[in-house]
Design an enzyme around this catalytic site. Structure first.
Site, PDB file in Angstrom:
ATOM      1  N   ASP A  20       0.846  -1.203   0.000  1.00  0.00           N
ATOM      2  CA  ASP A  20       0.000   0.000   0.000  1.00  0.00           C
ATOM      3  C   ASP A  20       0.873   1.242   0.000  1.00  0.00           C
ATOM      4  O   ASP A  20       2.019   1.215   0.442  1.00  0.00           O
ATOM      5  CB  ASP A  20      -0.830   0.089   1.297  1.00  0.00           C
ATOM      6  CG  ASP A  20      -1.631  -1.140   1.572  1.00  0.00           C
ATOM      7  OD1 ASP A  20      -1.962  -1.850   0.621  1.00  0.00           O
ATOM      8  OD2 ASP A  20      -1.907  -1.374   2.768  1.00  0.00           O
TER       9      ASP A  20
HETATM   10  N1  URA Z   1      -1.135  -6.029   3.813  1.00  0.00           N
HETATM   11  C1  URA Z   1      -1.562  -4.755   3.893  1.00  0.00           C
HETATM   12  O1  URA Z   1      -2.556  -4.472   4.554  1.00  0.00           O
HETATM   13  N2  URA Z   1      -0.865  -3.816   3.256  1.00  0.00           N
HETATM   14  C2  URA Z   1       0.232  -4.060   2.534  1.00  0.00           C
HETATM   15  O2  URA Z   1       0.827  -3.140   1.963  1.00  0.00           O
HETATM   16  C3  URA Z   1       0.673  -5.402   2.447  1.00  0.00           C
HETATM   17  C4  URA Z   1      -0.026  -6.368   3.095  1.00  0.00           C
END
Ligand code: URA
Length: 237
Positions: free
Chosen positions: A109
């Site tokens: 993310d």
């Molecule tokens: N899980 C998440 O919530 N965010 C990420 O970036 C990777 C795994």
């Protein structure tokens, strides 16, 4: 390797991000391209990439690219300009024009930092993102509230079903560091999985960082930097 195949010069230059196929004609007219030491004149000439020079230099990674990036916070894993500043903007301009494109192996993310692999090898992307291969990814999370009792057992049980999903999450290992900090090891990569797993137990994730992917760690690589890996790095996965 597939990219070693003999290919037309205009295709080769365009796929490796030097110029468009149309511009390749100019490159050849200006004598910028040689094959086995001889100036090439026809864009339709087929050549082995190993024998081609552009401006006197060997071609840039004709066999493909595999990179280990320390993704900083605030960048998205997207090729769409409308999604905002992207991890791909950290790469050399020529690499941003390659075909096949360099893409991330799974995503982090915008508000997650850590180890992100990038490659133009689609087979590798499929292999490393498939839950079948059970590649372990380690996430370190800090949480807005104390971890509830039993959360480690629940995550490990393989019974946790996330909102709007039917398949339970695969068993995941939780290592509790302090009441509001833990490392979670996953072998799959669903959308926002770590945040959603903690949220399902009433814990909002404040910060999220991925220090490990499979056998690889970030070491002392600073955020925003990358290092190359051999294309065969995961040949045993
Ligand atoms: N899980 C998440 O919530 N965010 C990420 O970036 C990777 C795994």
């Amino acid at each position: 390797m597939a990219n070693r195949a003999v290919r037309r010069l205009d295709q080769l230059l365009a796929n490796l991000g030097y110029c468009s196929r149309r511009e390749a004609r100019d490159w050849l007219d200006y004598g910028r391209v040689t094959v086995s030491g001889q100036i090439a004149h026809h864009v339709s000439q087929k050549a082995n990439p190993a024998e081609v020079r552009a401006d006197g230099e060997p071609l840039d990674h004709p066999d493909g690219v595999l990179l280990l990036l320390h993704k900083p916070l605030g960048l998205v894993c997207s090729h769409e300009a409308r999604d905002g500043p992207s991890v791909y903007g950290l790469l050399p301009a020529r690499w941003q024009r390659r075909h096949p494109q360099i893409t991330s192996i799974g995503r982090l993310d915008k508000e997650t930092s850590g180890l992100l692999l990038l490659t133009d090898q689609s087979e590798l992307v499929h292999r490393l993102t498939s839950p079948k291969h059970k590649v372990a990814k380690v996430y370190r999370a800090t949480l807005a509230s104390d971890l509830p009792a039993g959360i480690g057992e629940l995550f490990a049980s393989g019974t946790l079903v996330l909102k709007e999903e039917e398949m339970p999450c695969a068993p995941a290992q939780l290592h509790i560091i302090s009441p509001r900090e833990a490392e979670l090891t996953l072998t799959e990569g669903r959308y926002h999985q770590v945040r959603r797993m903690f949220a399902s137990q009433g814990c909002a994730v404040l910060t999220l960082h991925r220090p490990r992917f499979g056998h690889l760690g970030l070491g002392d690589l600073p955020a925003g930097h990358w290092r190359e890996l051999p294309l065969g790095e995961f040949s045993r996965v």
